[in-house]
Design a protein around this motif. Structure first.
Motif, mmCIF file in Angstrom:
data_model
loop_
_atom_site.group_PDB
_atom_site.id
_atom_site.type_symbol
_atom_site.label_atom_id
_atom_site.label_comp_id
_atom_site.label_asym_id
_atom_site.label_seq_id
_atom_site.Cartn_x
_atom_site.Cartn_y
_atom_site.Cartn_z
ATOM 1 N N PHE A 277 44.150 29.889 44.561
ATOM 2 C CA PHE A 277 42.995 30.754 44.805
ATOM 3 C C PHE A 277 43.428 32.052 45.495
ATOM 4 C CE2 PHE A 277 39.358 31.701 47.810
ATOM 5 C CZ PHE A 277 38.600 32.360 46.864
ATOM 6 N N VAL A 278 44.281 31.921 46.513
ATOM 7 C CA VAL A 278 44.758 33.128 47.204
ATOM 8 C C VAL A 278 45.540 34.012 46.239
ATOM 9 C CG1 VAL A 278 46.310 33.983 49.010
ATOM 10 C CG2 VAL A 278 44.756 32.067 49.490
ATOM 11 N N MET A 279 46.393 33.397 45.414
ATOM 12 C CA MET A 279 47.165 34.174 44.442
ATOM 13 C C MET A 279 46.232 34.838 43.413
ATOM 14 S SD MET A 279 50.292 31.429 44.063
ATOM 15 C CE MET A 279 51.207 32.126 42.685
ATOM 16 N N ALA A 280 45.154 34.162 43.049
ATOM 17 C CA ALA A 280 44.201 34.751 42.103
ATOM 18 C C ALA A 280 43.534 35.973 42.715
ATOM 19 C CB ALA A 280 43.149 33.719 41.710
ATOM 20 N N LYS A 281 43.231 35.881 44.023
ATOM 21 C CA LYS A 281 42.636 37.057 44.668
ATOM 22 C C LYS A 281 43.639 38.207 44.712
ATOM 23 C CE LYS A 281 40.609 35.553 48.516
ATOM 24 N NZ LYS A 281 39.635 35.728 49.619
ATOM 25 N N GLU A 282 44.924 37.855 44.863
ATOM 26 C CA GLU A 282 45.958 38.904 44.890
ATOM 27 C C GLU A 282 46.137 39.541 43.512
ATOM 28 O OE1 GLU A 282 48.680 36.738 48.340
ATOM 29 O OE2 GLU A 282 49.430 36.842 46.280
ATOM 30 N N PRO B 257 43.497 47.052 48.070
ATOM 31 C CA PRO B 257 43.854 47.449 46.696
ATOM 32 C C PRO B 257 45.335 47.802 46.604
ATOM 33 C CG PRO B 257 42.732 49.243 47.806
ATOM 34 C CD PRO B 257 42.656 48.057 48.737
ATOM 35 N N LYS B 258 45.937 47.457 45.444
ATOM 36 C CA LYS B 258 47.349 47.794 45.260
ATOM 37 C C LYS B 258 47.498 49.193 44.671
ATOM 38 C CE LYS B 258 48.708 42.992 44.570
ATOM 39 N NZ LYS B 258 48.921 41.977 43.538
ATOM 40 N N SER B 259 46.438 49.665 44.053
ATOM 41 C CA SER B 259 46.538 50.933 43.329
ATOM 42 C C SER B 259 45.302 51.786 43.607
ATOM 43 C CB SER B 259 46.644 50.601 41.837
ATOM 44 O OG SER B 259 45.965 51.521 41.040
ATOM 45 N N LEU B 284 35.232 52.511 33.778
ATOM 46 C CA LEU B 284 36.031 52.139 34.961
ATOM 47 C C LEU B 284 35.442 50.934 35.677
ATOM 48 C CD1 LEU B 284 36.525 55.791 36.209
ATOM 49 C CD2 LEU B 284 38.135 54.410 34.884
ATOM 50 N N SER B 285 34.182 50.719 35.439
ATOM 51 C CA SER B 285 33.478 49.507 35.871
ATOM 52 C C SER B 285 33.997 48.932 37.183
ATOM 53 C CB SER B 285 33.562 48.485 34.737
ATOM 54 O OG SER B 285 32.653 47.450 34.935
ATOM 55 N N GLU B 286 34.781 47.859 37.086
ATOM 56 C CA GLU B 286 35.168 47.110 38.278
ATOM 57 C C GLU B 286 36.156 47.830 39.188
ATOM 58 O OE1 GLU B 286 35.862 46.224 35.188
ATOM 59 O OE2 GLU B 286 38.027 45.883 34.991
ATOM 60 N N ILE B 287 36.802 48.909 38.690
ATOM 61 C CA ILE B 287 37.757 49.593 39.579
ATOM 62 C C ILE B 287 37.183 50.883 40.185
ATOM 63 C CG2 ILE B 287 39.851 48.626 38.526
ATOM 64 C CD1 ILE B 287 40.220 51.335 37.074
ATOM 65 N N GLY B 328 42.310 49.343 42.375
ATOM 66 C CA GLY B 328 42.535 48.165 41.558
ATOM 67 C C GLY B 328 43.781 47.434 41.969
ATOM 68 N N SER B 329 44.144 46.436 41.169
ATOM 69 C CA SER B 329 45.290 45.607 41.536
ATOM 70 C C SER B 329 46.521 45.911 40.693
ATOM 71 C CB SER B 329 44.923 44.116 41.406
ATOM 72 O OG SER B 329 44.455 43.832 40.114
ATOM 73 N N LYS B 330 46.423 46.852 39.737
ATOM 74 C CA LYS B 330 47.582 47.127 38.884
ATOM 75 C C LYS B 330 47.574 48.605 38.477
ATOM 76 C CE LYS B 330 50.105 44.803 35.218
ATOM 77 N NZ LYS B 330 51.212 44.265 36.033
ATOM 78 N N GLN B 331 48.551 49.345 38.957
ATOM 79 C CA GLN B 331 48.573 50.800 38.780
ATOM 80 C C GLN B 331 48.538 51.231 37.314
ATOM 81 O OE1 GLN B 331 48.159 53.361 40.659
ATOM 82 N NE2 GLN B 331 48.812 54.960 39.242
#
Lengths: 512, 512
Positions: A277-282, B257-259, B284-287, B328-331
Motif C-alpha cells: 500500500f505504501v509503495m502504491a502511494k509512492e 510530488p516527485k515531479s 491534465l486531470s489528476e496532475i 505528479g509522480s513521474k516527470q
C-alpha cells in the motif's frame, strides 16, 4: 442483537415474513410520550399541502401500501407508521415540518431506503417524509463541475446525467441504483472512491435544509471557497436526518477518468499488504483510486459457495490478496506506472504473484472476486458482518485476535459455534469488514462476537461504524463509543436546533 | 473603512507608527460591559497555572512587550490587552478557559498572527491566549499519512518534518513560515493547493478543542472514515476561535510530488481562459495542481514597479495570462501530458502563445510574475485589495463591470480617483483578487469601491471572503452577506456552545 447487519441471500422486501417490530425486538426503545399521535385533522392539513396521490395514509401499518416504507431493505427493522408523505417541493417540506413541530408529531426522513442501520425507518409511528418525488437536477456548471440537485435524485441517475458531460460523481456505492443524494449526504456515505476523492464533507459545496421548525436554510452555494462565518452545511452531513431534512445538494463533481486499470496481487503477510500500500502511494500516487485486501479464508468461502469451477486469477495459495485500481487521464501512462509498480512489488519480494486486467471484462472479473466475498459468506449460513475503521497497521490484527480468542475457546471451525471468520476491506480508508458464519442462530454467539469486535475497535481508537452510520442499530453502543464530552456536545447541538426533538427520534444519540 | 486589506510595502510591525485602536477607528464596536476587567487576582491565578516566563502582563498596552500581540501583521488592527498567556499544554488551556468563563473574562486565541482580517487581535482588553509555545509534532503514521500536531506547530515546520518521510502538507500559503496549524484550521485557510487537495473540512481528520467552559473535547481521530454521530470537528474549522480554542490537529497529509511542471500562456479573452481551464481539467486531470490567471493591467503594473528591465516570458500583449502547475509522480508522463495540452491550446487557437519552465529556476521565475502582482500594486500607491469568490464564468465580469462603472464616472485612469484597477486570481477555486490604486487616501473612494465590489459579489451569489475570513474586518457586512436564517443558526450555535460569549467576541457574527 440488532447491532449487526445480517445478510440474507434473498433481499427482496416482498414475499418474505415480516421482521418483528423494532420496538418489540428491542424493548429498550420506549415511545416518547411527548409526541402526538396523528389524527384525521392532521391528515386533513397535509391534504391542503400535498396532492392526494402524494399521501399514503392507512389504518394498518402492515397494509400493502405502508409496509414497504415501514420496513428496511434487509428486513431487519420495522416501524408502525400510518402515514407516508411525498413532498415534491422544498416549500411543501417546510409546511410539513412547521406543522409537525407545532403539533409535536415526530418525523423520519426517508430517501431510497438503502441504509443498513435502520436510520430511515420509523421505530414507532413517526410520520415518514419520503423524498423520492423530489428528483430534479436543478443546475450543472460544466466549467466548475458543480451540480445542484434535489435530495431525491438517485446517485446513478446523476452519474448518467454527468457522463456525456465528461464528469462523474465523487462517490460510488453498491446501492447507487437506488440511493438518493439527500440520503448519501445525511449518512455521509463513503464507498469505493473515498480514498481518491475524499468524503462528502469535502465534496459537498452547499445544502438546502428544512430545519425542524420549517425554516428553509438556503445554503446552496456552488463556491469552492467561502469563509463567511460558520460552515453550516457541515452540521447536516452525516447527521442522519436528526437536525433537519436536506432538500437540495450542491456537489462538486470530478472529471470522468479516461483510463481505468485493475491488478490483483498475492502477498505473504499483512505486513506485506501494508508495504504494498505504501509503495502504491509512492508509485501510483495521483492515479491510485482503490486498494482493497482480503485474506485466504475469504478466497475459500467464495470458491466454495459461488465459484467452484472457476480458477482463481492467481495460482497457489497466499495469506493475503490485494486489488488495486488506478484512474487517470492517459492509458499508456497509467499502464506504464502500474507495470513498474508491479515489477517493484515482485522484485522486492513484497508480492508473491500478480495479475493485471487486460480489458474491461477482466477488470470486472477481478473486482468480482472482491465483491463476491460478502455474498458468499451470507450464502454459507447465518452471517454477521461488521463495518469498523482503525489505523491501517492494526487493521488485520483484530481478525487475528478474534481467531485466537474464539479458537482458544474451541468455538471456531467447521461444525463449531463460528464455522469461519474472515476479514477484508479498504486498506486505503482503514476500513475493515469482519464477517463470520454462525452455526444456527445462537444469540449468545452473536452477542459474544459483537462484544469482541466493538470492544476491540473502541479500545484501539477505532470506529464501530466507518461508513454505515449509527441509525438505531448502534445507538445503544454510543455511550461506549463516544466520550461523555462528545455526547454532551451532540446533545447541545440537537437541543439547540431541534428543541422538540421531532426529527428522527431514537436515532444516533442515545437517551440519557 | 476597515473592511479591506491595505498593503504596505513595509510590512514589519516594528519601526512604524502605531495604527489607531480598532475601536477608536470604528466606534460601532462597543465593549461588552458583561465582560470583567482583569485584576491582580486574576493574574495571580494564571501564575498558578503557567510559569512566569509564559505570562506577559503589562499596565500599558502599548508597552514593547505587549504591542506585538496587540497589533496585526499589516498594522491595520490594534487592541489594548494587558495580558498575553502562553500555555504549553492542553490542560493549561483548559484551566485558563475554565477560569475566564467563570470570571467572564473575554479571550482572543492567537497563533502566528498572520491573519488579514483582524481575527486574532483583541478589539478591547480581551486576554490573548497565544499558542506559539504549543509546538510539538505528536504522532505521524507513515502508512496512512496521518499527522497529529499541537496547534502551535508552524505549517512550514510540519512540511519540513514530512519531507524526508515522503509526505507534504495539503495546504500552502504565503505565510507558511509563520502561520500555525491551529490558526490554519480556525480560519479554514485556503491557499495555493486547494484545487488539488480540497479544503480543510476534508483534510482534517480530528481536532482537540478546549470548549469555552474549559472542557477538553478530544476528537483527535486519525481515521479517514468514522460515522459515529455528528462530525463535531467540522464546527470548529473556520469558526475563527469563536467556539473554542483548537489545541491539537490531526491532519491527513498527501505524498510529496516527485515531479512539478509550470507553464504560462497568453489568451485573448476571459472566455478563452475558461476554455483553457476546462481543457486543462480534461487533459491534465489528476496532475493539475494550480490554474491562476491575471489581466494585462496586472502585467503593466508589475513591469512598471518591479521588473522594468526584464522581458516578459511571453512576447506581444495579450488580454489575459494563465499559469498552470502540475504535480505528479513521474516527470516524463507529466511533461508529455503538458506538451500535448499546450499543443492543443495553440492548435485550437484558445491560447495565442505559451512557455514552459525547463528547470526549477524557471518554475520560480514564472510563479514570480504571478506572485509579484499584489506587491507591485502596493508599491504603486495606496492599494485596496479584495478576496471574493464566485462562479468561474462570472469571475472577471466583476472587473469589467467595475471598470465600466468607474470609467463612466470619469474616475478611472492615471491621475484620477482610481489610477488603475486590475484582476487576478485562482480560476480553479473561483477566487478573484481585485485590486485598485487610490490616488491619495480618499475615504469616499474606498467606500465606493467596497460598496461596488461587495454588492456585486453578493448580488451574484458570491462570497465577500473566499479565504481570508471575517474577523473584525467584514463582521459588519455579514448582515448583508448572509441570510437572516443563516445568521440565526450561527447565533443558535454560538449561544449553545459559548453562552457567556467569552471566545473571541466582536468577531464573525454581527451584534444584533
Amino acid at each position: 442483537m440488532f447491532q449487526k447487519r445480517l445478510l440474507h441471500s434473498s433481499r427482496s422486501v416482498f414475499n418474505r415474513a415480516l421482521t418483528p417490530l423494532t420496538h418489540v425486538k428491542h424493548p429498550e426503545f420506549q415511545r416518547n410520550p411527548a409526541f402526538s399521535k396523528i389524527t384525521n385533522k392532521d391528515v386533513e392539513f397535509f391534504k391542503t399541502v400535498l396532492a392526494p396521490t402524494n399521501i399514503v395514509h392507512e389504518t394498518d401499518p402492515e397494509s400493502t401500501n405502508m409496509i414497504q416504507y415501514n420496513t428496511d431493505w434487509f428486513n431487519l427493522y420495522r416501524g408502525s407508521s400510518l402515514l407516508c408523505l411525498f413532498p415534491t417541493t422544498t416549500e411543501q417540506v417546510s409546511q410539513i415540518l412547521k406543522y409537525c413541530n407545532k403539533q409535536k408529531l415526530a418525523v423520519v426522513p426517508q430517501g431510497g431506503n438503502t441504509g443498513v442501520s435502520g436510520g430511515a425507518i420509523p421505530v414507532f409511528d413517526e410520520i415518514i417524509v419520503n423524498t423520492s418525488k423530489m428528483n430534479k437536477i436543478r443546475h450543472f456548471d460544466a466549467v466548475s463541475g458543480a451540480a445542484i440537485v434535489d435530495c431525491g435524485v438517485v446517485l446513478e441517475a446523476l452519474d448518467q446525467y454527468l457522463e456525456p458531460r465528461g464528469y462523474t460523481v465523487p462517490l460510488d456505492l453498491g446501492a447507487k441504483g437506488s440511493c438518493q443524494l439527500g440520503g448519501n449526504v445525511s449518512t455521509n456515505a463513503g464507498g469505493l472512491r473515498l480514498m481518491r476523492f475524499g468524503n462528502l464533507h469535502g465534496n459537498v459545496l452547499g445544502l438546502e435544509v428544512v430545519l425542524p421548525d420549517g425554516t428553509i436554510l438556503d445554503n446552496l452555494s456552488t463556491l469552492r471557497k467561502d469563509n463567511t462565518g460558520y460552515d453550516l452545511k457541515q452540521l447536516f452531513i452525516g447527521a442522519e436526518g436528526t437536525l433537519g431534512l436536506i432538500t437540495g445538494v450542491s456537489l462538486l463533481t470530478p472529471r470522468r477518468p479516461k483510463s481505468v486499470n485493475v491488478a490483483m496481487v498475492g502477498l505473504g503477510s499483512f505486513e506485506d499488504v501494508q508495504k504494498a500500500f505504501v509503495m502504491a502511494k509512492e508509485d501510483l500516487s495521483e492515479i491510485l483510486s482503490a486498494f482493497e485486501f482480503w485474506d485466504s479464508d475469504s478466497v475459500g468461502v467464495v470458491k466454495s459457495q459461488m465459484m467452484q469451477d472457476v480458477n482463481y486469477p492467481i495460482e497457489g495459495e497466499h495469506a493475503f490478496y490485494a486489488l488495486l485500481e488506478t484512474q487517470g487521464s492517459k492509458q499508456e501512462h497509467d499502464q506504464e506506472k502500474l507495470d513498474e509498480y508491479l515489477g517493484r512489488l515482485l522484485e522486492t519480494g513484497v508480492a508473491k504473484d500478480g495479475v493485471m486486467a487486460q480489458d474491461a471484462k477482466q477488470v470486472n472479473s477481478l473486482w468480482g472476486w472482491r465483491e463476491k466475498i460478502p455474498e458468499s459468506i451470507s450464502k454459507s449460513g447465518t452471517a454477521m458482518t461488521y463495518d469498523v475503521a482503525m489505523e491501517v497497521p492494526l487493521l488485520y490484527k483484530m481478525v487475528e485476535d478474534a481467531k485466537k480468542h474464539f479458537g482458544d475457546k474451541n468455538q471456531l471451525g467447521p461444525g463449531k459455534l463460528y464455522s469461519n471468520l474472515l476479514g477484508f476491506g479498504h486498506v486505503g480508508d482503514g476500513n475493515l469488514h469482519i464477517m463470520a458464519n454462525l452455526e444456527g442462530f445462537d444469540d449468545h454467539g452473536q452477542e459474544a462476537m459483537d462484544e469482541f469486535v466493538f470492544s476491540w475497535a473502541m479500545k484501539n481508537n477505532g470506529s464501530i461504524t466507518a461508513e454505515h452510520g449509527v441509525g438505531v442499530s448502534k445507538v445503544n453502543y454510543m455511550n461506549r463509543a463516544k466520550s461523555s464530552v462528545q455526547l454532551a456536545l451532540m446533545r447541545t447541538i440537537k437541543g439547540a436546533i431541534d428543541p422538540n426533538g421531532i426529527m428522527n427520534p431514537y436515532k444516533v444519540i442515545p437517551e440519557q
